[in-house]
Motif scaffolding. Structure first.
Motif, mmCIF file in Angstrom:
data_model
loop_
_atom_site.group_PDB
_atom_site.id
_atom_site.type_symbol
_atom_site.label_atom_id
_atom_site.label_comp_id
_atom_site.label_asym_id
_atom_site.label_seq_id
_atom_site.Cartn_x
_atom_site.Cartn_y
_atom_site.Cartn_z
ATOM 1 N N ALA A 121 -53.205 -7.295 47.949
ATOM 2 C CA ALA A 121 -53.325 -8.056 46.706
ATOM 3 C C ALA A 121 -53.849 -9.464 46.976
ATOM 4 N N LYS A 122 -53.366 -10.070 48.050
ATOM 5 C CA LYS A 122 -53.827 -11.425 48.405
ATOM 6 C C LYS A 122 -55.247 -11.403 48.944
ATOM 7 N N GLU A 123 -55.552 -10.383 49.747
ATOM 8 C CA GLU A 123 -56.903 -10.288 50.309
ATOM 9 C C GLU A 123 -57.956 -9.997 49.244
ATOM 10 N N ARG A 124 -57.595 -9.160 48.264
ATOM 11 C CA ARG A 124 -58.565 -8.697 47.276
ATOM 12 C C ARG A 124 -58.377 -9.352 45.910
ATOM 13 N N ASP A 125 -57.485 -10.323 45.838
ATOM 14 C CA ASP A 125 -57.259 -11.081 44.601
ATOM 15 C C ASP A 125 -56.876 -10.162 43.438
ATOM 16 N N ILE A 126 -55.842 -9.353 43.657
ATOM 17 C CA ILE A 126 -55.323 -8.448 42.631
ATOM 18 C C ILE A 126 -54.066 -9.062 42.032
ATOM 19 N N LYS A 127 -53.947 -9.012 40.722
ATOM 20 C CA LYS A 127 -52.735 -9.489 40.063
ATOM 21 C C LYS A 127 -51.663 -8.404 40.184
ATOM 22 N N LEU A 128 -50.659 -8.704 41.006
ATOM 23 C CA LEU A 128 -49.638 -7.718 41.354
ATOM 24 C C LEU A 128 -48.248 -8.257 41.044
ATOM 25 N N VAL A 129 -47.392 -7.376 40.548
ATOM 26 C CA VAL A 129 -45.960 -7.642 40.439
ATOM 27 C C VAL A 129 -45.241 -6.450 41.040
ATOM 28 N N THR A 130 -44.182 -6.714 41.817
ATOM 29 C CA THR A 130 -43.366 -5.623 42.347
ATOM 30 C C THR A 130 -41.968 -5.696 41.766
ATOM 31 N N ILE A 131 -41.404 -4.531 41.465
ATOM 32 C CA ILE A 131 -40.049 -4.424 40.937
ATOM 33 C C ILE A 131 -39.198 -3.710 41.967
ATOM 34 N N CYS A 132 -38.213 -4.423 42.492
ATOM 35 C CA CYS A 132 -37.336 -3.880 43.532
ATOM 36 C C CYS A 132 -36.125 -3.251 42.854
ATOM 37 N N SER A 133 -36.170 -1.951 42.746
ATOM 38 C CA SER A 133 -35.198 -1.203 41.948
ATOM 39 C C SER A 133 -33.969 -0.806 42.748
ATOM 40 N N ALA A 134 -32.813 -0.918 42.081
ATOM 41 C CA ALA A 134 -31.572 -0.376 42.629
ATOM 42 C C ALA A 134 -31.612 1.150 42.561
ATOM 43 N N LEU A 135 -30.528 1.787 42.954
ATOM 44 C CA LEU A 135 -30.431 3.250 42.901
ATOM 45 C C LEU A 135 -30.594 3.717 41.459
ATOM 46 N N LEU A 136 -31.569 4.578 41.236
ATOM 47 C CA LEU A 136 -31.880 5.036 39.887
ATOM 48 C C LEU A 136 -30.871 6.086 39.432
ATOM 49 N N GLU A 188 -47.065 -14.917 32.437
ATOM 50 C CA GLU A 188 -45.667 -15.293 32.564
ATOM 51 C C GLU A 188 -44.968 -14.591 33.725
ATOM 52 N N ALA A 189 -45.553 -13.522 34.241
ATOM 53 C CA ALA A 189 -44.896 -12.739 35.292
ATOM 54 C C ALA A 189 -45.750 -12.716 36.554
ATOM 55 N N HIS A 190 -45.094 -12.886 37.691
ATOM 56 C CA HIS A 190 -45.773 -12.830 38.978
ATOM 57 C C HIS A 190 -44.725 -12.649 40.064
ATOM 58 N N GLY A 191 -45.142 -12.169 41.218
ATOM 59 C CA GLY A 191 -44.218 -12.036 42.350
ATOM 60 C C GLY A 191 -43.303 -10.828 42.264
ATOM 61 N N ARG A 192 -42.101 -10.986 42.802
ATOM 62 C CA ARG A 192 -41.138 -9.891 42.906
ATOM 63 C C ARG A 192 -39.996 -10.076 41.907
ATOM 64 N N TYR A 193 -39.442 -8.932 41.458
ATOM 65 C CA TYR A 193 -38.290 -8.943 40.561
ATOM 66 C C TYR A 193 -37.297 -7.884 41.024
ATOM 67 N N ILE A 194 -36.034 -8.272 41.131
ATOM 68 C CA ILE A 194 -34.968 -7.320 41.438
ATOM 69 C C ILE A 194 -34.409 -6.782 40.125
ATOM 70 N N CYS A 195 -34.237 -5.482 40.061
ATOM 71 C CA CYS A 195 -33.776 -4.837 38.828
ATOM 72 C C CYS A 195 -32.554 -3.961 39.105
ATOM 73 N N PHE A 196 -31.432 -4.300 38.475
ATOM 74 C CA PHE A 196 -30.222 -3.476 38.508
ATOM 75 C C PHE A 196 -29.411 -3.785 37.269
ATOM 76 N N ASP A 197 -28.507 -2.898 36.914
ATOM 77 C CA ASP A 197 -27.617 -3.209 35.805
ATOM 78 C C ASP A 197 -26.139 -3.005 36.126
ATOM 79 N N GLN A 198 -25.826 -2.573 37.346
ATOM 80 C CA GLN A 198 -24.426 -2.495 37.769
ATOM 81 C C GLN A 198 -24.335 -2.616 39.287
ATOM 82 N N ILE A 199 -23.341 -3.362 39.746
ATOM 83 C CA ILE A 199 -23.014 -3.416 41.170
ATOM 84 C C ILE A 199 -21.719 -2.638 41.367
ATOM 85 N N ILE A 200 -21.722 -1.721 42.313
ATOM 86 C CA ILE A 200 -20.536 -0.897 42.575
ATOM 87 C C ILE A 200 -19.573 -1.719 43.429
#
Length: 389
Positions: A243-258, A311-323
């Protein structure tokens, strides 16, 4: 997407039946909303899926979803359709075109009343391991959602060491195809919370909060044979490099256990079993978290729309419960159909461990994603997250 042989045929058949039930249930939910001209998200709900190639050319907002018949892929497709997008589903067929898979996918494309207008969905069959095939699939799309879903029947958890490089290669192919396709402006990449949390918990200098700035230690993943975590880590790192080399607009979502809808069993789910390798340690350190498939799908669409508004860029952590408790661990074990010992030890053993343990407890934070969704207009705020410091 699957990398599977004939012995995996029966499991694939069951998976598609489960996905079909998800599709039907989500369309029932959509039909309950059709009395309102504005849907749950404050936008017009569109319906009557079509497979006309000529109609596709008229779309103002066409996107492509890889692994679109996976658990997450199908939920994401449904959310995109509800918001008025036109969607291409890319189904991977690395060697043999599975007629049964094709039949099941075509059934998912039946016209369905959801109220209001016309939304469109198309299915393409290709190979995620060939960048040329991907570029053809992405042509004409404004955005790409890469929701990798891998199966390896040779691995005990369904995800062997060999899959690490496969996942990385596919990630590189997807990003290169995005770069070569003039119409693509944005890519939303599904990563994993496992790409953030696997660090040496005995190191005193580690910050107590695990957030979007944290990366797992590849050496630790190798030493513990956490191949699923390593695969997700390498795939995400490769995506950011290109993404950095090719100038791509990227967002990653780091998902908890689905976790699936209540009516759907995840027994023998490859991603679930692979994710839970090392679950006892995650649980002990306060890092075992889950996210519902609907929450995760909505997060993907929210982030994509925010990218279009810068408004969105970079990484995002996504979860809705911690065990955090034994009771929560037992409930999760029942939900995903694994023995409780896969997640935590008995209450007596837990109490004894707590009295002697010197490992550090961490805090997971999804504050960045929470802030993004909370700051947007109410019409686009479609789910809530419990934010942690």
């Amino acid at each position: 997407m699957g990398v599977a042989g004939p012995e995996d045929h029966q499991r694939r058949r069951g998976d598609l039946e489960d996905l079909r039930r998800i599709y039907e249930s989500t369309q029932m939910l959509a039909s309950h909303r059709k009395d309102n001209s504005d849907d749950f998200y404050g936008r017009r709900v569109l319906s009557n899926y079509s497979s006309s190639d000529t109609d596709e050319e008229t779309s103002d907002e066409l996107v492509c979803v890889t692994s679109g018949v996976s658990l997450l892929g199908l939920a994401l497709v449904n959310q995109l359709l509800l918001r008025g997008f036109s969607v291409r589903i890319l189904v991977d067929s690395p060697e043999n075109d599975d007629a049964e898979d094709r039949e099941k996918v075509n059934e998912m494309k039946l016209k369905t009343e959801a109220g209001g207008g016309v939304s469109k969905i198309w299915t393409l069959w290709g190979d995620l391991r060939e960048s040329h095939s991907l570029a053809n699939a992405f042509e004409g799309c404004r955005g790409v959602f890469h929701t990798s879903s891998f199966i390896d029947p040779s691995g005990l958890t369904g995800y062997s060491k060999a899959m690490v490089e496969v996942e990385k290669k596919v990630s590189e192919n997807v990003m290169e195809a995005c770069a070569r396709t003039s119409s693509v402006r944005y890519c939303v990449f599904t990563s994993s919370l496992l790409a953030c949390i696997w660090r040496d918990g005995t190191r005193a200098e580690l910050p107590p909060v695990v957030d979007h700035d944290c990366w797992s230690d590849p050496s630790l993943c190798k030493n513990k044979k956490l191949w699923y975590a390593l695969g997700k880590l390498k795939a995400e790192k490769a995506a950011w490099r290109i993404a950095k080399e090719r100038d791509i607009k990227l967002v990653t979502i780091c998902s908890a256990l689905l976790t699936p809808p209540p009516h759907l069993s995840t027994n023998n789910s490859t991603p679930t079993i692979a994710y839970l390798k090392g679950a006892q340690e995650m649980y002990d350190q306060g890092l075992l978290a889950t996210v519902s498939v609907r929450t995760l799908a909505e997060a993907h669409v929210n982030v994509y729309e925010a990218m279009g508004e810068n408004e969105a860029h970079g990484r995002y952590i996504c979860f809705d419960q911690i065990i955090k408790t034994q009771a929560e661990a037992e409930a999760l074990a029942r939900e995903v159909c694994v023995p409780i010992t896969k997640i935590c030890q008995s209450q007596e053993e837990e109490a004894e461990k707590a009295s002697t343990s010197t490992s550090t407890k961490f805090q997971l934070s999804n504050k960045r994603l929470f802030n993004l969704t909370s700051s947007r207009a109410p019409s686009t705020r479609c789910f809530s997250l419990n934010a942690f410091p």
